[in-house]
Design a protein around this motif. Sequence first.
Motif, PDB file in Angstrom:
ATOM      1  N   VAL A  45       0.839  -1.201   0.000  1.00 45.47           N
ATOM      2  CA  VAL A  45       0.000   0.000   0.000  1.00 45.47           C
ATOM      3  C   VAL A  45       0.870   1.246   0.000  1.00 45.47           C
ATOM      4  CG1 VAL A  45      -1.683   1.331   1.333  1.00 45.47           C
ATOM      5  CG2 VAL A  45      -1.962  -1.139   1.078  1.00 45.47           C
ATOM      6  N   PHE A  46       1.919   1.242   0.819  1.00 51.72           N
ATOM      7  CA  PHE A  46       2.829   2.392   0.858  1.00 51.72           C
ATOM      8  C   PHE A  46       3.507   2.587  -0.494  1.00 51.72           C
ATOM      9  CE2 PHE A  46       7.202   3.905   1.381  1.00 51.72           C
ATOM     10  CZ  PHE A  46       6.963   5.159   1.919  1.00 51.72           C
ATOM     11  N   LEU A  47       3.899   1.474  -1.145  1.00 53.90           N
ATOM     12  CA  LEU A  47       4.567   1.582  -2.440  1.00 53.90           C
ATOM     13  C   LEU A  47       3.627   2.169  -3.485  1.00 53.90           C
ATOM     14  CD1 LEU A  47       7.351   0.870  -3.626  1.00 53.90           C
ATOM     15  CD2 LEU A  47       6.378  -1.299  -4.390  1.00 53.90           C
ATOM     16  N   GLU A  48       2.357   1.807  -3.431  1.00 54.40           N
ATOM     17  CA  GLU A  48       1.385   2.381  -4.367  1.00 54.40           C
ATOM     18  C   GLU A  48       1.243   3.888  -4.155  1.00 54.40           C
ATOM     19  OE1 GLU A  48      -2.122   0.047  -3.648  1.00 54.40           O
ATOM     20  OE2 GLU A  48      -1.761  -1.191  -5.430  1.00 54.40           O
ATOM     21  N   ARG A  49       1.178   4.311  -2.900  1.00 57.19           N
ATOM     22  CA  ARG A  49       1.091   5.747  -2.614  1.00 57.19           C
ATOM     23  C   ARG A  49       2.350   6.470  -3.072  1.00 57.19           C
ATOM     24  NH1 ARG A  49      -1.271   5.230   3.599  1.00 57.19           N
ATOM     25  NH2 ARG A  49      -3.389   4.559   3.024  1.00 57.19           N
ATOM     26  N   LEU A  50       3.494   5.824  -2.865  1.00 60.53           N
ATOM     27  CA  LEU A  50       4.750   6.434  -3.296  1.00 60.53           C
ATOM     28  C   LEU A  50       4.807   6.545  -4.810  1.00 60.53           C
ATOM     29  CD1 LEU A  50       7.451   7.505  -2.176  1.00 60.53           C
ATOM     30  CD2 LEU A  50       8.395   5.215  -2.522  1.00 60.53           C
ATOM     31  N   ALA A  51       4.239   5.564  -5.516  1.00 61.19           N
ATOM     32  CA  ALA A  51       4.233   5.594  -6.976  1.00 61.19           C
ATOM     33  C   ALA A  51       3.413   6.771  -7.493  1.00 61.19           C
ATOM     34  CB  ALA A  51       3.678   4.281  -7.519  1.00 61.19           C
ATOM     35  N   LEU A  52       2.277   7.051  -6.861  1.00 67.72           N
ATOM     36  CA  LEU A  52       1.466   8.198  -7.271  1.00 67.72           C
ATOM     37  C   LEU A  52       2.200   9.500  -7.003  1.00 67.72           C
ATOM     38  CD1 LEU A  52      -2.049   7.047  -5.994  1.00 67.72           C
ATOM     39  CD2 LEU A  52      -1.238   7.129  -8.365  1.00 67.72           C
ATOM     40  N   TRP A  53       2.863   9.583  -5.859  1.00 68.90           N
ATOM     41  CA  TRP A  53       3.615  10.798  -5.531  1.00 68.90           C
ATOM     42  C   TRP A  53       4.806  10.973  -6.465  1.00 68.90           C
ATOM     43  CZ3 TRP A  53       8.671  11.231  -3.572  1.00 68.90           C
ATOM     44  CH2 TRP A  53       9.022  12.502  -3.121  1.00 68.90           C
ATOM     45  N   ALA A  54       5.412   9.849  -6.921  1.00 69.15           N
ATOM     46  CA  ALA A  54       6.601   9.909  -7.770  1.00 69.15           C
ATOM     47  C   ALA A  54       6.300  10.392  -9.176  1.00 69.15           C
ATOM     48  CB  ALA A  54       7.260   8.528  -7.828  1.00 69.15           C
ATOM     49  N   ARG A  56       5.649  13.162  -9.965  1.00 68.16           N
ATOM     50  CA  ARG A  56       6.214  14.502 -10.115  1.00 68.16           C
ATOM     51  C   ARG A  56       7.414  14.483 -11.067  1.00 68.16           C
ATOM     52  NH1 ARG A  56       7.622  17.633  -6.510  1.00 68.16           N
ATOM     53  NH2 ARG A  56       9.647  18.252  -7.333  1.00 68.16           N
ATOM     54  N   TRP A  57       8.019  13.287 -11.265  1.00 69.09           N
ATOM     55  CA  TRP A  57       9.184  13.177 -12.142  1.00 69.09           C
ATOM     56  C   TRP A  57       8.848  12.629 -13.521  1.00 69.09           C
ATOM     57  CZ3 TRP A  57      10.265  10.843  -7.062  1.00 69.09           C
ATOM     58  CH2 TRP A  57      10.881  11.741  -6.196  1.00 69.09           C
ATOM     59  N   GLY A  58       7.612  12.281 -13.770  1.00 69.91           N
ATOM     60  CA  GLY A  58       7.248  11.752 -15.075  1.00 69.91           C
ATOM     61  C   GLY A  58       5.751  11.560 -15.189  1.00 69.91           C
ATOM     62  N   PRO A  59       5.243  11.321 -16.397  1.00 68.13           N
ATOM     63  CA  PRO A  59       3.789  11.210 -16.600  1.00 68.13           C
ATOM     64  C   PRO A  59       3.167   9.976 -15.970  1.00 68.13           C
ATOM     65  CG  PRO A  59       4.981  10.681 -18.612  1.00 68.13           C
ATOM     66  CD  PRO A  59       5.996  11.209 -17.651  1.00 68.13           C
ATOM     67  N   TRP A  60       3.952   8.901 -15.757  1.00 69.09           N
ATOM     68  CA  TRP A  60       3.388   7.711 -15.124  1.00 69.09           C
ATOM     69  C   TRP A  60       4.488   6.950 -14.400  1.00 69.09           C
ATOM     70  CZ3 TRP A  60       5.557   3.133 -16.465  1.00 69.09           C
ATOM     71  CH2 TRP A  60       6.146   3.017 -17.733  1.00 69.09           C
ATOM     72  N   SER A  61       4.050   6.133 -13.470  1.00 69.46           N
ATOM     73  CA  SER A  61       4.974   5.291 -12.713  1.00 69.46           C
ATOM     74  C   SER A  61       4.336   3.921 -12.528  1.00 69.46           C
ATOM     75  CB  SER A  61       5.300   5.917 -11.350  1.00 69.46           C
ATOM     76  OG  SER A  61       4.118   6.096 -10.590  1.00 69.46           O
ATOM     77  N   ALA A  62       5.176   2.907 -12.353  1.00 71.70           N
ATOM     78  CA  ALA A  62       4.717   1.534 -12.185  1.00 71.70           C
ATOM     79  C   ALA A  62       5.424   0.905 -11.001  1.00 71.70           C
ATOM     80  CB  ALA A  62       4.978   0.719 -13.451  1.00 71.70           C
ATOM     81  N   LEU A  63       4.790  -0.093 -10.414  1.00 66.59           N
ATOM     82  CA  LEU A  63       5.367  -0.788  -9.274  1.00 66.59           C
ATOM     83  C   LEU A  63       6.389  -1.819  -9.740  1.00 66.59           C
ATOM     84  CD1 LEU A  63       2.232  -1.526  -7.054  1.00 66.59           C
ATOM     85  CD2 LEU A  63       3.724   0.470  -7.020  1.00 66.59           C
ATOM     86  N   PRO A 194       9.635  -5.297 -26.427  1.00 63.84           N
ATOM     87  CA  PRO A 194       8.932  -4.367 -25.524  1.00 63.84           C
ATOM     88  C   PRO A 194       8.575  -5.052 -24.210  1.00 63.84           C
ATOM     89  CG  PRO A 194       7.472  -5.113 -27.272  1.00 63.84           C
ATOM     90  CD  PRO A 194       8.836  -5.614 -27.625  1.00 63.84           C
ATOM     91  N   GLU A 195       8.493  -4.256 -23.181  1.00 62.05           N
ATOM     92  CA  GLU A 195       8.117  -4.758 -21.855  1.00 62.05           C
ATOM     93  C   GLU A 195       6.915  -3.963 -21.364  1.00 62.05           C
ATOM     94  OE1 GLU A 195       9.987  -5.460 -17.382  1.00 62.05           O
ATOM     95  OE2 GLU A 195      11.249  -4.665 -18.998  1.00 62.05           O
ATOM     96  N   PRO A 196       5.720  -4.497 -21.508  1.00 63.70           N
ATOM     97  CA  PRO A 196       4.533  -3.767 -21.052  1.00 63.70           C
ATOM     98  C   PRO A 196       4.580  -3.557 -19.546  1.00 63.70           C
ATOM     99  CG  PRO A 196       3.933  -5.615 -22.478  1.00 63.70           C
ATOM    100  CD  PRO A 196       5.379  -5.790 -22.121  1.00 63.70           C
ATOM    101  N   LEU A 197       4.281  -2.349 -19.123  1.00 60.12           N
ATOM    102  CA  LEU A 197       4.260  -2.011 -17.705  1.00 60.12           C
ATOM    103  C   LEU A 197       2.886  -1.454 -17.349  1.00 60.12           C
ATOM    104  CD1 LEU A 197       7.753  -0.270 -17.447  1.00 60.12           C
ATOM    105  CD2 LEU A 197       7.170  -2.573 -16.675  1.00 60.12           C
ATOM    106  N   LEU A 198       2.417  -1.796 -16.180  1.00 60.85           N
ATOM    107  CA  LEU A 198       1.092  -1.365 -15.735  1.00 60.85           C
ATOM    108  C   LEU A 198       1.246  -0.144 -14.829  1.00 60.85           C
ATOM    109  CD1 LEU A 198      -1.937  -2.011 -15.748  1.00 60.85           C
ATOM    110  CD2 LEU A 198      -1.562  -3.385 -13.688  1.00 60.85           C
ATOM    111  N   PRO A 199       0.880   1.040 -15.303  1.00 64.59           N
ATOM    112  CA  PRO A 199       1.047   2.240 -14.467  1.00 64.59           C
ATOM    113  C   PRO A 199       0.059   2.259 -13.309  1.00 64.59           C
ATOM    114  CG  PRO A 199      -0.084   2.808 -16.496  1.00 64.59           C
ATOM    115  CD  PRO A 199       0.329   1.367 -16.639  1.00 64.59           C
ATOM    116  N   VAL A 200       0.461   2.929 -12.246  1.00 69.64           N
ATOM    117  CA  VAL A 200      -0.416   3.131 -11.087  1.00 69.64           C
ATOM    118  C   VAL A 200      -1.216   4.401 -11.333  1.00 69.64           C
ATOM    119  CG1 VAL A 200      -0.522   3.518  -8.605  1.00 69.64           C
ATOM    120  CG2 VAL A 200       1.201   1.986  -9.566  1.00 69.64           C
ATOM    121  N   LEU A 201      -2.528   4.287 -11.307  1.00 68.97           N
ATOM    122  CA  LEU A 201      -3.397   5.430 -11.585  1.00 68.97           C
ATOM    123  C   LEU A 201      -4.198   5.782 -10.338  1.00 68.97           C
ATOM    124  CD1 LEU A 201      -4.759   4.333 -15.079  1.00 68.97           C
ATOM    125  CD2 LEU A 201      -2.861   5.887 -14.588  1.00 68.97           C
ATOM    126  N   PRO A 202      -4.393   7.075 -10.089  1.00 70.79           N
ATOM    127  CA  PRO A 202      -5.199   7.462  -8.921  1.00 70.79           C
ATOM    128  C   PRO A 202      -6.656   7.076  -9.116  1.00 70.79           C
ATOM    129  CG  PRO A 202      -4.681   9.384 -10.269  1.00 70.79           C
ATOM    130  CD  PRO A 202      -3.898   8.240 -10.843  1.00 70.79           C
TER     131      PRO A 202
END
Length: 214
Positions: A45-54, A56-63, A194-202
């Motif tokens: 859960v903390f990692l998911e919250r950190l991914a949303l906060w992160a 700020r450095w790019g349009p999307w982030s993934a776990l 290619p390596e598909p990645l699943l972004p974390v979305l709010p």
Amino acid sequence: HGPRIMAVTPAGREAGARPGMMLADARALCPAIAVAPADPAGDHVFLERLALWARRWGPWSALDPPDGLLVDVTGVAHLFGGEAALLADVRQRLQARGLALRAAIAPTAGAAWALAHHGPQDAIMAAGDSLDLLPVAALRLDAPVLLVLRRLGLKRVGDLSGVARPALARRFRMAKAPGANPLLRLDQLLGRMPEPLLPVLPAPVPLVQRRLMG
């Protein structure tokens, strides 16, 4: 056979504790070592919250469980003054929140993971750079596969290039998971596949309001 250590603090590491070690062995080295129960669900859960906060450095982030994040910084480094300045901002903001980290920037997710885990601190991979000297563990392979490769004398990423590709394909032809297929991981590392990645979305929280006449 008893509890094992999942993670250690710098002080615990200095005392001899290591992830995967039996707690009894760690206490034999340091009887005063302090421990707390692991909370994998809470960590996720903390990692998911950190991914949303992160973001700020790019349009999307993934776990990248259990303790990593992948952030797409394509085309945004100039907003921070360059890639080195972006990494410096990452380090400053995460350390200010009490988090230890290793970070890297590379053209592919696999290369960034490899450098963050097995390369120099705050590594930036430029065009033409080689990852051949990194250990085969940098390919994100499962432990049994790493054991097989080491027994075959393949200890570094570059060693795989010296082996005929059909021979490796035959040896791991039954592998289905990415972590069990060194050729797949190598191709992802080099950007051949290619390596598909699943972004974390709010997830927006619905709000219902009803006004009543008084």
